[in-house]
Every structure is written in C-alpha cells, then in structure tokens.
Design an enzyme around this catalytic site. Structure first.
Site, PDB file in Angstrom:
ATOM      1  N   SER A  87     -11.657  43.949  68.612  1.00 46.20           N
ATOM      2  CA  SER A  87     -12.288  42.642  68.758  1.00 46.20           C
ATOM      3  C   SER A  87     -13.714  42.622  68.226  1.00 46.20           C
ATOM      4  O   SER A  87     -14.455  43.607  68.317  1.00 46.20           O
ATOM      5  CB  SER A  87     -12.288  42.232  70.237  1.00 46.20           C
TER       6      SER A  87
ATOM      7  N   PRO B   5      -3.663  46.304  73.713  1.00 48.35           N
ATOM      8  CA  PRO B   5      -5.083  46.053  73.982  1.00 48.35           C
ATOM      9  C   PRO B   5      -5.853  45.787  72.698  1.00 48.35           C
ATOM     10  O   PRO B   5      -5.697  46.499  71.703  1.00 48.35           O
ATOM     11  CB  PRO B   5      -5.548  47.353  74.649  1.00 48.35           C
ATOM     12  N   CYS B   6      -6.683  44.746  72.726  1.00 48.49           N
ATOM     13  CA  CYS B   6      -7.395  44.330  71.519  1.00 48.49           C
ATOM     14  C   CYS B   6      -8.891  44.606  71.588  1.00 48.49           C
ATOM     15  O   CYS B   6      -9.621  44.282  70.657  1.00 48.49           O
ATOM     16  CB  CYS B   6      -7.158  42.849  71.248  1.00 48.49           C
ATOM     17  N   LYS B   7      -9.375  45.192  72.684  1.00 50.95           N
ATOM     18  CA  LYS B   7     -10.818  45.380  72.834  1.00 50.95           C
ATOM     19  C   LYS B   7     -11.417  46.182  71.691  1.00 50.95           C
ATOM     20  O   LYS B   7     -12.496  45.866  71.190  1.00 50.95           O
ATOM     21  CB  LYS B   7     -11.121  46.070  74.170  1.00 50.95           C
TER      22      LYS B   7
END
EC number: 2.1.1.37
Length: 559
Positions: free
Chosen positions: A120, A115-117
C-alpha cells in the site's frame, strides 16, 4: 455440479476464499445469481480462511458460512514478521490442511485478498522494504502454492487475486513468480488495475488490482469484464442511514468525538477540499459564534432565585442550567484564601508566609518590561528571515538568546486528503483501513442539520459557509459505503470486539460485496457457457481470453 429442476437447470459451482477477512467478497459471491439459456447459476461457499480470529468471527456472522482460522506463513516468514519463534502449538500449514478445510471438496474458483499493507501507498517505501513486510507480502505466493498443491488432482477453473494497485511496482517480483507458477500448472494469466466503483456502481472510487488465472482445460470461453456502472454520490448512500448517534443503529454509528479545534478546521474546509485549504484562510475573515441548541447550556443560576427544573441529564453544558453563582467564598479547610492569587503592582502584598506558589499570593503583576544588566535582551527573540542574526553565543536554549527564526520555508505536509471533506453530491474517496479524518477524506458535508438531541455527550455542530455540517464519518457509514448491510439477522450491523479502529481496518480492507458479486456473475457466465460448449460475445473487454488468443493480455514483463 448441475442438477435439473423442472425446466431450469440449477448450476452451482464451489468457491474457496483465502485471506477472507470479514467476508465482503464471499457475501458478494453468495448474492450472485445468473440466468442464462435456461440455466440458473450460483456459487456454494466451501470456507473462508484467515489468521485473525475476530475476522473469522465476523466472516461467519456476516456470511453464515464456515470460517477457518489458519496461519499460512512458513516458519521463516513467521519469525521474520513476528520477530520471535512460533509457539509450541503452531505448525506450518500444508496442502492437507486446505483439503480438511473444504471437507475434501474441490473448489471451482479460489478468491484471494491477501494482506496489502506491504504494497500500500499508505506505507513508506523504506518501511515496505523491511523484512517484516516482505514476509507479509510473500503470503500471497505461499497461499497460491498451497492451494495448487492441495487440489492438483482437480485444479480450480479460476484464481482471482485482488489487491492494491501498487502491487504492480512494490510486488513486481512476486507477481512474476505467481504468474510463472500458475502457468506451470497450465493456467492462462492476466492482471490489470480497475476501479471497483465503476464496475460495481459504488459510492466511492476504489482503484484495485485484479489478477485472473483461467484453467483452459475447464473454461474454454471468454471471461468478460463487467460493464461499467454509474458511480453514486456519497449522499445517495448516507441518506439511507440515520444521523450519527442514533441509538437504534448500534455502537458502530457513534460519531467520533473530536477536539474543538478539529471541528473548527473541518468547518472551515470547503466541501471537496482538505487540509491544504486551511493555508488560504485569512483569520480576520471569520468570527466563531457559539449558539447552543436549546436553552440553558452553561446556564448559571442566581443564588437568590429559584432553580431550573432538575432533569436526569443535568450538566453544565447540557440543556438546563446546572451551575450556581455561590456567594460563599470561604476558603477550603487548610487552604489560604489567596491561593494562586496575583497581587497588583500598586496594591499592598499579602502576609509573607513560607508556603509555595500554589498556597498563597506569591506572584506579582510586574509592569516593567526591561531586563537587568545580567539578562540577555534577546531572550525568546525570534529573528526575521530577512534580518541579520544576533551574536552567536554559547547559549543552547531560546530563553537564553535569539536562537529562533521565522522560516518561511516550513510548511505543513500531512498525507494528501487529510481532513478532506467530501461533498454530499460526490462519490467518496476509497475507504481505507485507517479511515479517520487524519488519514484521509473521512468527513462529509452533511446537509441534514440535527435537531436538539438528548445524548449525554452531544457533539458541537458548526454550520459551515455552505450551510452544511462538516463532520467525520461514523464506522457504520464507512460500512455502508463499502456496501455492507446495515442490519444483520434483524439487528444493527455489529462486529466482534469493541474497537472502532479494528472495525474500520476490517471494513477498509474487505472487498465490497457489490464488487464481489459482479466479478462472481462474470465467472458464472463463463462457467455456464463452457458447460454448454458455447462461444460468447460481449461489448465489454476480455479479462482472460481463450488459450492462443493473448492479444488482450498485458506483457508479463510488465507485471
């Protein structure tokens, strides 16, 4: 595994994907085929692992490979992320769970797209620092640790870790931990940012971070970077896609229905621009003219004349007249004939009744603009920036005094790219998980102007000054820009569920299959060269050099 078939050696290596999402990377690995020195190399997919059941369903649908729904959180991070204790049937994943996932087979390459949230730039710095997102970020460390422990008896030759470039800053400490952990297991590690659009020849610029860890006991040769390719224009991709709302293309190709003012804004923004161009527009330069397609929209039939042909899709804004000038003005039962009527100043009033405003003519068009003595003369007044203020009073609302100011310092500050309109002949911006016109450049200046259509809800078509139709991209078009197939098993591309927002998030988060393919092909060359004990050379840069040749590595203190 290497088997000999006729004159060509069939060489196959096994890949496992963690945080696999909808399977874009795996689809790319499945496409990868390399012929080299009488050998043909390919990958066999063991499984994809993700926590989202719908992502797992999409993974199996798109790749045909097995997906396993598994939560890789430890308990502490589970609670930090979800805000509550796990359910009774939840358990902390362990190395044995990963071995069961692969049915006891050991992968040669592990690809992770965690997951890159939390990393980001779409997330504010303050929010990214909350414990919830820090827990989400730590999944990457836990995923690699579980994999190393699960397959420590025969470690993978490669780890590929893909994420957003800002992981270099927001995830600096985590990257340092990951690097030291991989090195402790004997890996050589390199991490850098690159543009997937350049290495895969996409129709978008997609800047990403890639960490590659090489096991020198299994791979003795260079792992080269893929050669750069020409980035395509978005029109080259969308020209292969039918116009929006084509029924044969499925629900992913439905055009978003925007507010009328948003359509106007898009039409006024030049191709390649965004919301900031609206600030330069002089309103007096433009006059909007409504020219409906076909004859009859909003047509009103004469009471004395014949009706237009009755059609199955009759509506007031449809392609045939579906309204009537009815001379019968009898009031509805129980209603006054003067409901909401405003009496002229110089006309007699209607009968005074005890009804409220909505039930009779209890309103007057008063031409007197003055105020009574007990009323402020500055009601709703807006002070000019360069003038003195009126007397400060105890009033607390604009309708009680001059409490408003025309402040020239105020400006609109949406995110960069908001309402961005991409030129047909230019590459697209990065496809993101929140891909709509309010979150980035998710509109296109389409030179293909639709003809009359028979949809129940036709969108407005405003032809911009450049002669194109500025419209939002459909979900199917975003998928096409990411390199996904438009047809799967002979039917239009379709994802699990019925939410465009969820579909777009999964499409935006995935690794484009074309990018996965070129990375897989470079790995195959390294596998085959190492199997032959051959040292190779190439014009491209080196991702991970052999042990002892670290000149191409970024210093670890920069990771």
């Amino acid at each position: 595994m290497i088997t000999k078939s006729f004159e060509v050696q069939q060489c196959q290596w096994k890949v496992l994907q963690l945080f696999s999402g909808s399977g874009g990377a795996t689809l790319g690995f499945q496409r990868a085929k390399v012929n080299w020195r009488g050998m043909q190399g390919s990958f066999k997919t063991l499984a994809g692992i993700d926590v989202d059941p719908r992502a797992c369903e999409n993974y199996e649908y798109l790749t045909g490979s097995k997906a396993v729904c598994m939560d890789l959180f430890d308990k502490r991070d589970y609670v930090a992320f979800h805000g509550h204790e796990p359910l009774s049937n939840w358990h902390e994943a362990n190395p044995e769970d990963l071995i069961k996932t692969t049915n006891g087979e050991y992968p040669d390459l592990v690809f992770l797209s965690p997951p890159c949230k939390g990393f980001s730039a779409l997330l504010s710095q303050k929010t990214s620092e909350t414990e919830r997102y820090q827990a989400l970020n730590r999944l990457v460390v836990r995923g690699i640790f579980l994999t190393l422990e699960a397959f420590k008896d025969d470690l993978p030759a490669f780890f590929f870790l893909e994420n957003v470039p800002r992981i270099l800053t927001r995830g600096k400490k985590l990257l340092h931990t990951i690097t030291r952990m991989l090195e402790s297991y004997g890996y050589v590690v390199n991490g850098r940012s690159h543009d997937l659009g350049e290495i895969a020849g996409l129709a978008q610029h997609r800047k990403r971070y890639l960490l590659v860890a090489r096991n020198p006991r299994k791979i003795s040769t260079f792992l080269y970077q893929p050669p750069k390719q020409r980035i395509k224009s978005i029109g080259e991709i969308l020209a292969k896609v039918p116009l929006p709302d084509d029924l044969a293309s499925g629900p992913l190709h439905r055009l978003p229905r925007l507010q009328w003012k948003t359509w106007v804004r898009l039409a006024l923004i030049p191709a390649g621009g965004d919301w900031r161009d609206l600030e330069e527009i002089a309103p007096e330069q433009y006059r909007l003219e409504y020219v409906p397609r076909g004859s009859g929209p909003f047509g009103v039939l004469d009471w004395e004349g014949p009706a237009a042909t009755v059609i199955g899709k009759a509506s007031v804004k449809g392609s045939n007249a579906a309204a009537i000038a009815d001379p019968r003005l009898k009031p509805r039962e129980g209603r006054h004939a003067c409901v909401y009527q405003v009496v002229e100043w110089d006309e007699p009033a209607k009968t005074v009744t005890g009804t409220r405003f909505g039930s009779g003519a209890s309103a007057i068009s008063d031409p007197r603009t003055g105020f009574k003595d007990n009323t402020h003369h500055i009601v709703y007044k807006v002070n000019k920036w360069g003038d003195e203020a009126n007397t400060v009073t105890g009033a607390y609302r604009p309708n009680n005094g001059a409490m408003s100011i025309e402040d020239p310092r105020m400006s609109c500050s949406p995110r960069s790219g908001t309402m961005g309109v991409t030129s047909w002949n230019e590459p697209a911006k990065t496809v993101i998980g929140a891909g709509d016109i309010h979150a980035g450049s998710a509109a296109i200046a389409d030179p293909r102007i639709p003809k009359d259509n028979e949809t129940l809800d036709p969108p407005p078509i405003i032809i911009s000054l450049d002669g194109t139709w500025h419209r939002p991209l459909t979900t199917l078009e975003l998928a096409a820009i990411q390199g996904l197939p438009l047809m799967v098993n002979g039917k239009p591309l379709q994802f699990s569920g019925n939410s465009d927002a969820v579909w777009r998030e999964q499409i935006g988060n995935m690794v484009p299959p074309d990018a996965g393919q070129v990375m897989a092909e470079q790995a195959l060359y390294a596998f085959m060269a190492s199997a032959e004990g051959v040292w190779t050379m190439a014009a491209e840069g080196i991702w991970v050099a052999p042990e002892g040749d670290m000149h191409d590595h970024e210093p670890l203190n920069q990771l």
